[in-house]
Design an enzyme around this catalytic site. Sequence first.
Site, PDB file in Angstrom:
ATOM      1  N   LYS A 150       0.854  -1.181   0.000  1.00 19.39           N
ATOM      2  CA  LYS A 150       0.000   0.000   0.000  1.00 19.39           C
ATOM      3  C   LYS A 150       0.892   1.233   0.000  1.00 19.39           C
ATOM      4  CE  LYS A 150      -4.190  -1.880   2.098  1.00 19.39           C
ATOM      5  NZ  LYS A 150      -5.115  -1.404   1.048  1.00 19.39           N
ATOM      6  N   LYS A 258     -14.068  -7.117  -4.041  1.00 20.16           N
ATOM      7  CA  LYS A 258     -14.284  -7.277  -2.603  1.00 20.16           C
ATOM      8  C   LYS A 258     -15.781  -7.517  -2.440  1.00 20.16           C
ATOM      9  CE  LYS A 258     -10.551  -4.327  -0.805  1.00 20.16           C
ATOM     10  NZ  LYS A 258      -9.886  -3.831  -1.996  1.00 20.16           N
TER      11      LYS A 258
END
Length: 702
Positions: A150, A258
């Site tokens: 990230k 997701k």
Amino acid sequence: MLRASFTPYTLHFGFEAVTSRERMRSKSTYFVCVWDDEHPTVVGTGECALFRGLSADDREDYESVLSDICSRINAVKIADLTEWPSIVFGIETALADLRNGGRMMPFPSDWTDGGSGLHINGLVWMGSVEEMTRRAEEKISEGFRCVKLKIGGCDFERELHLLEQLRRRFAPEELEIRLDANGAFDVDEALQKLRRLATLDIHSIEQPIASRQWDAMKSLCNVSPIDIALDEELIGVFSVDEKRRMIEYLRPAYIILKPALCGGFSGSSEWIEAAENVGIRWWVTSALESNIGLNALAQWVASMKCDMPSGLGTGQLYTNNFRSPVERRGAMLYYNPAIEAERPEIISNSRYTPSFSSKNHSNKSQKSLAANFCESLITTMTRSYRIIDPEGLAAAFVEEWQNDKDHITARTSGSTDTPKDIHLLKADMELSARATCHHFGIGPESVLFCPLSTDYIAGKMMIVRAAVAGATVVVERPSSTPMAHWTLDRADLTAIVPSQIEGLLANGRGRLRSVIVGGAPVTPEQERIMTDSGIDFRATYGMTETCSHVALRRIDSRRFEALPGFSFHTDDRGCLVIESGSMSFGRLVTNDIVKLHDNKSFQWLGRYDNVIISGGIKLFPEEIEREIAPYTGSHAFYLTGRKSERWGEELVMVIECEDVDIEAIDRALSLHIDHRHKPKGYIVKRELPRTPTGKLLRHRIK
């Protein structure tokens, strides 16, 4: 007819989780269960994995909508819930689990039979460059050859330097690097940053700019030297037509699903179809679900035959997660059929407003079952349970349990402090009761036996357990000879204090299935008696503040195991800290010193305020008492400390019985006990003070 219920739960990170959007120490979620009235013990479980600040359904009325959906579960259509993706994710999981027998296996496949593993990527959370470097090296050392980092939360130049170091150490054929910017790049600078990153052979970057900038994103997808994967862009797109239009307009290299954010499994399947129709590939990642959601997610990915490494894990982010058969071995995820999935205990989302009616039943079998007893039938909103209470001993508590208040008043035992009245939420008590009933398999056909006072939490909770299970509970006046007048053929769960063990076995042997013992420590001799009986005895750990026990241990083991929904760690004193994501206390610091095995089990050593430091050595009186007990006959005693000029403090035995042979005890201890554990003095008392549950009240000697 189907029934459904839900409960909120707070997950606690084991570290500060950082993204470009926020810093997180905890995350809220909701668990939902669905069952059929005809088979109430078969329960499907799911997780409504709401992601605050990101989910499209993060709205103020979320709980009321979820409650409404549960109340009309028989009429609910998934197609009507598209704007509530996290709820769809939970409901779909629960219904699929119910269809497959309520085994926490919504999507059975070869993988859930213990077949070959799923490829996953390693995730490196944001942090300082030093932290990210360390985390990346840890993932690589664990066997990952696909790592996602990230970025966007630190200075870009420093992040670039970290990536350059990684690439110098690991060639592209050795390590696939994925990036996730979480929309952190400004539109004007995004392409320049992508070009600089491209020199490092980056596999792909997720969501380089914020979502809902379709023209800018389309341009980036067309010219970016790094393949772009859409992630947040998929959130809030509900209809099939919208999904197709977005995919065909933006044409990313990948989409990342997701399900908790993208419409559940059905909505994610629509995304997959839209992507594959135009040659776009996909993979799946989790959205910070607990192990309940991760288990379902991994099973679904296995059933979908995804051929790219997915962003799944085993829930090691959280300190109060649930036991799961999903295991990570290196860079692969496996399902271990030998491990039973732990399910959360779910209380009804309806307000508990029971009504009471007392009546004599004409049914002969019921009269036979309860001969010579008064019977009361208690009816709640969901089910009925029966109290057999000839003396009306539980009447005051039943009346309190039925009133309109959301709490009851309970009195602490006073074993560690002055007894006091405290308020306990009925929702907490019901949650605790469900955990115990689940553990012991208590249901509508079960019979519970309560020879304890309902003035205290142990007795109150036996009534509540009967209530949540729809079972029968027999209440008897407390005595040392429980079950002396018992007329039923069995007791599926009995709660007693240690002083009742021998009397219970004398009267109830052959009728007892499971017995929980609490309120005071059990002696080694009592443990021997219980073990020899062949009956399932369990010692409990808990307190009034936790609505009875949070952990149980087998009598032949020193290890307490957590009930569902509880986890443990220790503070800097070595004292137990109890955590619960669903009960109102959240986190409770105790004064009990323990040896922690993991976040679900521990060994109790003693009370912090009882520890004696003698000659610089810490002595735990409760542990030493177990060692000494075989040499003191049947006399009650405890160990405490008194001041010593030589040692600072010294160990002293306070023993009950005026005619005890102290010299004989001292000789036996000299022969068999570590000299550091042998008392330096003896104090004989005619009678030792006790709590109402029989626990000795300890006093240090001045």
